[in-house]
Design a protein around this motif. Sequence first.
Motif, short mmCIF file in Angstrom:
data_model
loop_
_atom_site.label_atom_id
_atom_site.label_comp_id
_atom_site.label_asym_id
_atom_site.label_seq_id
_atom_site.Cartn_x
_atom_site.Cartn_y
_atom_site.Cartn_z
N GLU A 43 0.82 -1.21 0.00
CA GLU A 43 0.00 0.00 0.00
C GLU A 43 0.85 1.26 0.00
O GLU A 43 0.51 2.26 -0.64
CB GLU A 43 -0.92 0.01 1.23
CG GLU A 43 -2.08 -0.97 1.15
CD GLU A 43 -3.06 -0.62 0.05
OE1 GLU A 43 -3.55 0.53 0.03
OE2 GLU A 43 -3.31 -1.48 -0.81
N VAL A 98 -10.95 -10.76 4.92
CA VAL A 98 -11.36 -9.55 4.21
C VAL A 98 -12.82 -9.70 3.83
O VAL A 98 -13.23 -10.72 3.30
CB VAL A 98 -10.52 -9.34 2.94
CG1 VAL A 98 -11.04 -8.18 2.14
CG2 VAL A 98 -9.07 -9.11 3.31
N SER A 102 -12.73 -5.67 -2.30
CA SER A 102 -11.58 -4.95 -1.79
C SER A 102 -10.49 -4.90 -2.84
O SER A 102 -10.31 -5.83 -3.62
CB SER A 102 -11.04 -5.62 -0.53
OG SER A 102 -9.81 -5.04 -0.14
N LEU A 104 -7.49 -4.60 -1.81
CA LEU A 104 -6.33 -5.00 -1.02
C LEU A 104 -5.72 -6.27 -1.60
O LEU A 104 -6.41 -7.23 -1.92
CB LEU A 104 -6.75 -5.25 0.43
CG LEU A 104 -5.65 -5.48 1.44
CD1 LEU A 104 -4.79 -4.23 1.57
CD2 LEU A 104 -6.25 -5.83 2.80
N GLU A 286 -8.49 -6.60 6.27
CA GLU A 286 -8.51 -5.27 5.67
C GLU A 286 -8.40 -4.18 6.74
O GLU A 286 -7.65 -3.21 6.59
CB GLU A 286 -9.80 -5.11 4.88
CG GLU A 286 -9.85 -3.88 3.99
CD GLU A 286 -11.09 -3.89 3.12
OE1 GLU A 286 -12.15 -4.33 3.62
OE2 GLU A 286 -11.01 -3.47 1.96
N TYR A 290 -5.25 -1.47 6.91
CA TYR A 290 -5.51 -0.05 6.68
C TYR A 290 -5.28 0.79 7.93
O TYR A 290 -4.91 1.96 7.83
CB TYR A 290 -6.93 0.15 6.15
CG TYR A 290 -7.11 -0.32 4.73
CD1 TYR A 290 -6.03 -0.38 3.85
CD2 TYR A 290 -8.36 -0.72 4.25
CE1 TYR A 290 -6.18 -0.80 2.55
CE2 TYR A 290 -8.52 -1.14 2.94
CZ TYR A 290 -7.43 -1.18 2.09
OH TYR A 290 -7.59 -1.60 0.80
N TYR A 306 -8.27 5.82 5.23
CA TYR A 306 -9.16 4.67 5.41
C TYR A 306 -10.02 4.75 6.67
O TYR A 306 -10.37 3.73 7.23
CB TYR A 306 -8.31 3.39 5.45
CG TYR A 306 -7.38 3.25 4.27
CD1 TYR A 306 -7.90 3.02 3.00
CD2 TYR A 306 -5.99 3.35 4.42
CE1 TYR A 306 -7.06 2.88 1.91
CE2 TYR A 306 -5.15 3.22 3.32
CZ TYR A 306 -5.68 2.98 2.07
OH TYR A 306 -4.85 2.85 1.00
N ILE A 309 -13.18 2.55 6.69
CA ILE A 309 -13.09 1.08 6.56
C ILE A 309 -13.58 0.43 7.85
O ILE A 309 -13.16 0.81 8.93
CB ILE A 309 -11.65 0.64 6.27
CG1 ILE A 309 -11.17 1.24 4.95
CG2 ILE A 309 -11.55 -0.87 6.24
CD1 ILE A 309 -11.98 0.80 3.76
#
Length: 309
Positions: A43, A98, A102, A104, A286, A290, A306, A309
């Motif tokens: 990320e 997750v 997503s 991700l 997730e 994040y 985020y 989230i």
Amino acid sequence: MLGQRLWQTRSRLCRPFVRNFTIAIDGPAASGKSSTARAVAHELGFGYIDSGSIYRCATLLALRQQAKDDSPEVADLITNAHLEINILPNTRQAPQRVTGMSRLCVPDVQVLMNGEDVSREIRSPEVNRHVAKIASDGQVRKVVLDIQRSLAAAAKAKSTGCQTKGTAANSIPSGVVMDGREAEADSVPGGVVMDGRDIGTTVFPQAELKIYLDASAMARAIRRWDELNSQLKETETGANQPVYPSVEDIARELEERDYADINRTHSPLRIAKDAVVIDNTNMTFEQQVYSITDLARERLGLERKYDDI
């Protein structure tokens, strides 16, 4: 005026990360350190070092040479080994924790030992049973400490930080080899994410962000069982197929590993005084990734991304 405002916003969000920013993620076995650290590095465009793989390589070398876990030979074996930890351009799906759709992704990591890909073998049950003993050896830890810092320095030099010129925020970091070519990235050097058990206390005590990732023993056992069985499904069936332990057996092994890590003489598992403790027992993958990413962005003087989230 609108164009100027858009330029100012883009400049603020994509200004370079500092070169030497280090994120240390510590925690007990199977708490999700490795997959989390890889996703966070992806990320942020940072380099990634799986310090546990170094100890696992030392363990594999010892097993192959039939050296005892406490033999001085083990330190010599890892000293003379050539190790490479590569982030591969292909990515796999994030763990099942997750929820929903997503973006991700968790980059795959390739571990080469003397040119041999041992990525799967160092995660075998046999290595799991011996690694704690070998990792507790003071001379082995001294050798690995030097390796960790050297690999981290190299990873920082290759990492990318905030992407620019329209590239995706999760682009492949420069320095990664793709089809024999070094990947290109229009960005500046960033930092490194390293996970282990003494990263924030011993390896990088001055790390800009320290995380202690934890979860209940049963939650960790279930995740490890899922990981082992996922590996089992990916291999060919046959008479020599390994038989993996039950969740209960894994839970006992993890508790034994925890005890060994906490009570070892050299660099025991501890929560650094300035670490942020995250218990992810009831978190989605997730959420934990994040939350760490936003903590890093805050300390880099960037906006959080985020909070929803």
